[in-house]
Design a protein around this motif. Structure first.
Motif, PDB file in Angstrom:
ATOM      1  N   ILE A 256       0.851  -1.190   0.000  1.00 24.95           N
ATOM      2  CA  ILE A 256       0.000   0.000   0.000  1.00 24.95           C
ATOM      3  C   ILE A 256       0.889   1.243   0.000  1.00 24.95           C
ATOM      4  CG2 ILE A 256      -1.798   1.268   1.276  1.00 24.95           C
ATOM      5  CD1 ILE A 256      -2.325  -1.524   2.694  1.00 24.95           C
ATOM      6  N   ALA A 257       0.722   2.106  -0.980  1.00 30.52           N
ATOM      7  CA  ALA A 257       1.532   3.323  -1.032  1.00 30.52           C
ATOM      8  C   ALA A 257       1.198   4.179   0.183  1.00 30.52           C
ATOM      9  CB  ALA A 257       1.228   4.084  -2.316  1.00 30.52           C
ATOM     10  N   GLY A 258       2.226   4.735   0.812  1.00 31.55           N
ATOM     11  CA  GLY A 258       1.985   5.571   1.991  1.00 31.55           C
ATOM     12  C   GLY A 258       2.033   4.776   3.279  1.00 31.55           C
ATOM     13  N   THR A 259       2.724   3.638   3.274  1.00 34.43           N
ATOM     14  CA  THR A 259       2.827   2.826   4.486  1.00 34.43           C
ATOM     15  C   THR A 259       3.624   3.554   5.567  1.00 34.43           C
ATOM     16  OG1 THR A 259       2.737   0.808   3.173  1.00 34.43           O
ATOM     17  CG2 THR A 259       3.609   0.614   5.402  1.00 34.43           C
ATOM     18  N   THR A 260       4.787   4.056   5.197  1.00 33.50           N
ATOM     19  CA  THR A 260       5.631   4.749   6.179  1.00 33.50           C
ATOM     20  C   THR A 260       5.175   6.193   6.287  1.00 33.50           C
ATOM     21  OG1 THR A 260       7.474   3.349   5.524  1.00 33.50           O
ATOM     22  CG2 THR A 260       8.012   5.293   6.821  1.00 33.50           C
ATOM     23  N   ARG A 261       4.890   6.605   7.512  1.00 34.82           N
ATOM     24  CA  ARG A 261       4.402   7.978   7.678  1.00 34.82           C
ATOM     25  C   ARG A 261       5.382   8.834   8.450  1.00 34.82           C
ATOM     26  NH1 ARG A 261      -1.860   8.717   8.026  1.00 34.82           N
ATOM     27  NH2 ARG A 261      -2.320   7.837   5.986  1.00 34.82           N
ATOM     28  N   ASP A 262       6.083   8.216   9.392  1.00 35.17           N
ATOM     29  CA  ASP A 262       7.018   8.995  10.195  1.00 35.17           C
ATOM     30  C   ASP A 262       8.438   8.579   9.812  1.00 35.17           C
ATOM     31  OD1 ASP A 262       7.878  10.760  12.040  1.00 35.17           O
ATOM     32  OD2 ASP A 262       6.833   9.854  13.742  1.00 35.17           O
ATOM     33  N   VAL A 263       9.428   9.351  10.271  1.00 39.60           N
ATOM     34  CA  VAL A 263      10.801   8.933  10.006  1.00 39.60           C
ATOM     35  C   VAL A 263      11.210   7.891  11.049  1.00 39.60           C
ATOM     36  CG1 VAL A 263      11.572  11.044   8.882  1.00 39.60           C
ATOM     37  CG2 VAL A 263      11.705  10.851  11.349  1.00 39.60           C
ATOM     38  N   LEU A 264      12.069   6.984  10.631  1.00 31.55           N
ATOM     39  CA  LEU A 264      12.513   5.899  11.499  1.00 31.55           C
ATOM     40  C   LEU A 264      14.034   5.827  11.343  1.00 31.55           C
ATOM     41  CD1 LEU A 264      11.621   3.319  13.093  1.00 31.55           C
ATOM     42  CD2 LEU A 264      11.650   2.129  10.915  1.00 31.55           C
ATOM     43  N   THR A 265      14.765   5.944  12.456  1.00 26.62           N
ATOM     44  CA  THR A 265      16.231   5.989  12.356  1.00 26.62           C
ATOM     45  C   THR A 265      16.868   4.850  13.139  1.00 26.62           C
ATOM     46  OG1 THR A 265      16.183   8.367  12.077  1.00 26.62           O
ATOM     47  CG2 THR A 265      18.272   7.438  12.765  1.00 26.62           C
ATOM     48  N   GLU A 266      17.837   4.188  12.512  1.00 31.22           N
ATOM     49  CA  GLU A 266      18.578   3.103  13.160  1.00 31.22           C
ATOM     50  C   GLU A 266      20.028   3.188  12.699  1.00 31.22           C
ATOM     51  OE1 GLU A 266      17.735   0.705  15.277  1.00 31.22           O
ATOM     52  OE2 GLU A 266      15.569   1.056  15.332  1.00 31.22           O
ATOM     53  N   THR A 267      20.937   2.718  13.555  1.00 29.99           N
ATOM     54  CA  THR A 267      22.352   2.721  13.175  1.00 29.99           C
ATOM     55  C   THR A 267      22.763   1.317  12.749  1.00 29.99           C
ATOM     56  OG1 THR A 267      22.777   4.482  14.726  1.00 29.99           O
ATOM     57  CG2 THR A 267      24.680   3.240  13.998  1.00 29.99           C
ATOM     58  N   VAL A 268      23.498   1.247  11.653  1.00 26.65           N
ATOM     59  CA  VAL A 268      23.950  -0.066  11.192  1.00 26.65           C
ATOM     60  C   VAL A 268      25.386   0.052  10.667  1.00 26.65           C
ATOM     61  CG1 VAL A 268      22.956   0.267   8.878  1.00 26.65           C
ATOM     62  CG2 VAL A 268      23.371  -2.030   9.704  1.00 26.65           C
TER      63      VAL A 268
END
Ligand SMILES: Nc1nc2c(ncn2[C@@H]2O[C@H](COP(=O)(O)OP(=O)(O)OP(=O)(O)O)[C@@H](O)[C@H]2O)c(=O)[nH]1
Ligand SMILES: [Mg+2]
Length: 464
Positions: A256-268
């Motif tokens: 579904i287009a628009g699944t991610t709404r907020d920013v999500l940050t992770e370190t890798v």
């Protein structure tokens, strides 16, 4: 520097969590006496004050009533052969959170004071065992997120930066002394014939300092990681890329287009390069108020990032949103991933290139099939770490304070170059030389004030 203290301090030097062992470190002129007050061997006779340096002793820590708190091993290290260069005792106890705290409390009741953050390392500095840049490297070493950062800070901990600074300063001092002497005794000494030599040296210093300053750019990437944002229109596969790079299903992926709404940050960390990775909402025009905020955040992250990974769905025609994003990509800070190449190709590299404002790498990719993964990590290494610490033993500046001082020295030496070219009188040379000498000295901690020293060490962790 005279703000040395050597009252006896103690702290827990290991992480405070359930673990195999926990270590309480005691340092200062009375470290051994304090330890003797709380420690006893099974026979009860042996005293740590009679122990040789660098020996380990088995026994118990007891409270003031003689009740056993823990069974421990105690290591005695006498000044100056210890981390702080003072008498140091380390008590290794069973690593329960409560037991380690109880042992520390007992040590404090026996006469030690709780150490401030970084106070052990600060003492190593104040006692002259390490210089300031070496102490700062200890902190970077602990905070290293990847092999390169670790290797670089280990080098600096062992003096790789200090020795370069000291060499340049030694040369500066030699010239300054010679100029001063010739000013004092113009009849017998003339600096005239050394001007060419000084000009040449100055060129060398400027080159070396410029290279160190330049290394700071990559230094930040190595030490802190590359701030990377994944951008693209809705459904391009951004969250799928995020999950692939993280090696876990962190972000929600749906068709579904628009699944991610907020920013999500992770370190890798991928193969010695650390990314601070942010997945964002698909950039597109929308009237949905929640989505709008998400898109706004995506744009803002895109602006501030060191690197944009731009996802394009190669199974679809480029649309306006894709084109807008492609046009705003910056040279040296972007990579385009032509995603979903496992499906039939509608958009290829040639289509994308038309909209790129600069020469930007395009990689054929499939987040579901993992195609292009190697090429991506190679591209990242090329962009952010090639030529720096990973591939040779060059010193990389990772500390902002060092960088600023190098820039100060560079300014003074640039003035010196001007004075030399204009044939000014020799006293001009010494002023600039001494300014540069002092700026470099502050890197290794010479003539820095107490406030600065306290400030630097307060950023350390407890027990270090
Ligand atoms: N065939 C194929 N499908 C993919 C690929 N990458 C992602 N997809 C699919 O594309 C759909 C969207 O993927 P997401 O990762 O959620 O896309 P997104 O860009 O995060 O989407 P938004 O969060 O809505 O902006 C999902 O059904 C994925 O399984 C790929 O390489 N090949
Ligand atoms: Mg998403």
């Amino acid at each position: 520097m005279k703000f040395t203290e050597n009252d006896t301090i103690a702290a827990i030097s290991t992480a405070v969590s359930e673990a195999g062992i926990g270590i309480i470190r005691i340092s200062g002129s009375e470290a051994v006496e304090v330890a003797d007050r709380v420690f006893s061997t099974p026979g009860g006779k042996k005293k740590l004050k009679d122990a040789e340096s660098h020996t380990v002793h088995y026994g118990y820590v007891r409270d003031e009533n003689g009740a056993v708190i823990d069974e421990v091993l105690v290591t005695v290290m006498r000044a100056p052969r210890s981390y702080t260069a003072e008498d140091t005792v380390e008590i290794s106890c069973h690593g329960g959170v409560l037991s380690v705290r109880r042992v520390l409390e007992t040590v404090l009741e026996a006469g030690a004071r709780i150490a401030e953050s970084g106070e052990f390392t600060k003492r190593a500095f104040l006692n002259g065992r390490i210089d300031l840049s070496e102490a700062e490297a200890v902190m970077s070493y602990i905070q290293s997120k990847n092999d390169l950062a670790m290797k670089n800070s280990l080098g600096q901990m062992r003096g790789s930066l200090s020795s370069r600074i000291e060499k340049i300063r030694g040369e500066m001092l030699y010239f300054t002394a010679y100029i001063e002497a010739s000013l004092d005794d113009p009849e017998n000494l003339s600096f005239e014939e050394h001007i060419e030599e000084l000009s040449e040296k100055n060129r060398g210093w400027l080159d070396e300092i410029a290279a160190l300053i330049k290394s700071a750019e990559g230094g930040r990437y190595i030490q802190e990681g590359v701030r990377t944002v994944i951008v693209g229109r809705p459904n391009a596969g951004k969250s799928s890329l995020m999950n692939l790079l993280l090696g876990q299903d962190r972000a929600i992926v749906t068709d579904i287009a628009g699944t991610t709404r907020d920013v999500l940050t992770e370190t890798v960390t991928l193969d010695s390069i650390t990314l601070i990775l942010t997945d964002t909402a698909g950039i597109h025009h929308t009237d949905d108020p929640v989505e709008k905020i998400g898109v706004e955040r995506a744009r803002q992250n895109f602006e501030e990032a060191d690197l944009a990974l731009c996802m394009i769905d190669s199974s679809l025609e480029l649309n306006e949103d894709d084109i807008e994003i492609l046009k705003s990509l910056k040279a040296g800070k972007s990579i385009v991933l032509l995603n979903k190449t496992d499906l039939e190709t509608v958009t290829d590299a040639a289509h994308v290139e038309k909209y790129l404002p600069a020469d930007i790498r395009i990689i054929s990719f499939s987040a579901t099939e993992r195609t292009g993964y190697e090429e991506l990590t190679d591209a990242l290494k090329d962009m952010f770490i090639s030529g720096s610490v990973g591939y040779n033993d060059e010193v990389v500046i990772t500390n902002e304070r060092h960088k600023r001082l190098l820039e100060q020295a560079q300014d003074s030496l640039t003035l010196l170059r001007g004075s030399l070219l204009e044939g000014r009188s020799e006293d001009f040379f010494t002023v600039d030389l001494m300014d540069a000498y002092e700026a470099l000295g502050k890197i290794i901690g010479e003539s820095v004030g107490e406030d600065l020293v306290n400030e630097i060490f307060s950023r350390f962790c407890m027990g270090k």
